[in-house]
Scaffold this active site. Structure first.
Site: not given
Ligand code: SIN
Length: 281
Positions: A111, A113, A257, A272
């Protein structure tokens, strides 16, 4: 098959930082900067350039308070507030938390974000505090310029100019199960043009995209499935192995990612901060 541009290859010393590519197509490690301190204009310009060249950049052995983490994000733009998950007292911070009670993890499918927003985030900065005790918990990143450029010309001609629906309910509605949520839903171009590099990137993802506008459901499903398989090709991916104090900064406009959940029942914890973006064109 490999017909996409690759960035500079060997480690390169910019004036203030060293940039070492992780793979030929995506990812670089940055050395020579303390992210807890305000960036000089020169550092900012160089980090920005490294991000534009490598799409996701990694830093090791950092120590930041929540306020320093938010200040780092603000250097790149306004902070995005997540439509569903904000940290108590810090709505601009998303806790990335998995432990023995988790039923799922954030970002388990490929995906970008919050693409359900009308103006999805430009970038995300994940600061890892704690990694699984027996290893695992890597994050995979994929280059969406390369994904677009390696589609065959007839497919690109068909998809260029078409739009797809990105629905927050598809991800958060199912996971959250609160039943009352109104989640963002937006229509975006399938190939978006990056505002900094001017390159086109494939902009549909398995986390949020529900259908291609103007097609029958069966046609839309088949094409989306084809694109999702294409995005997973190894040709344009990198894999990042976290340690406590690692930071990843990815550009949501040209990457996708996936967080690998291969460490149950162990704990992984990070914060994050997400930088607001503009309307995809
Ligand atoms: C995410 O922001 O999608 C999570 C990425 C992660 O936990 O590595």
């Amino acid at each position: 098959m490999k017909r996409f541009d690759v960035a500079e290859r060997p480690s390169v010393d910019y004036e203030t930082i060293r940039v070492s590519p992780l793979t030929p197509t995506i990812g670089a490690t940055i050395e020579g900067i303390d992210l807890a301190r305000p960036m000089t204009d020169q550092q900012f310009a160089e980090v920005h350039r490294a991000l534009a060249n490598h799409l996701v950049i990694f830093f090791r052995d950092q120590r930041m308070s929540i306020e320093q983490h938010k200040a780092l994000g603000r250097r790149f733009g306004e902070l995005h507030v997540h439509p569903v998950y904000g940290m108590k007292g810090h709505p601009e911070v998303l806790e990335i938390k998995t432990d023995e009670n988790s039923k799922g993890v954030a970002g388990e499918v490929w995906h970008t974000d919050v693409s359900c927003d009308a103006q999805p985030p430009m970038g995300s900065i994940l600061y890892m505090h704690e990694v699984p005790v027996n290893g695992g918990g890597d994050t995979l990143f994929a280059n969406m310029y390369a994904a677009w450029e390696t589609l065959s010309e007839p497919i690109r001609t068909m998809l260029d100019g078409m739009r797809a629906v990105h629905d927050g309910d598809y991800t958060y509605g199912v996971r959250q199960k609160q039943g009352q949520g109104e989640y963002p839903k937006s229509s975006h171009p399938i190939a978006r043009t990056h505002p900094v590099t001017g390159r086109k990137a494939l902009y549909v993802n398995n986390g949020f995209t529900t259908r291609i506008e103007g097609l029958r459901r069966s046609e839309s499903d088949a094409i989306l499935q084809m694109l999702y398989r294409h995005i997973e090709l190894d040709d344009f991916k990198c894999r990042f192995h976290w340690a406590p104090g690692s930071v990843a900064f990815w550009d949501n406009r040209c990457t996708q990612h996936l967080a690998v959940w291969d460490y149950f029942p162990h704990r992984r914890y990070g914060h994050r901060v997400t930088v607001a973006g503009d309307t995809p064109v």
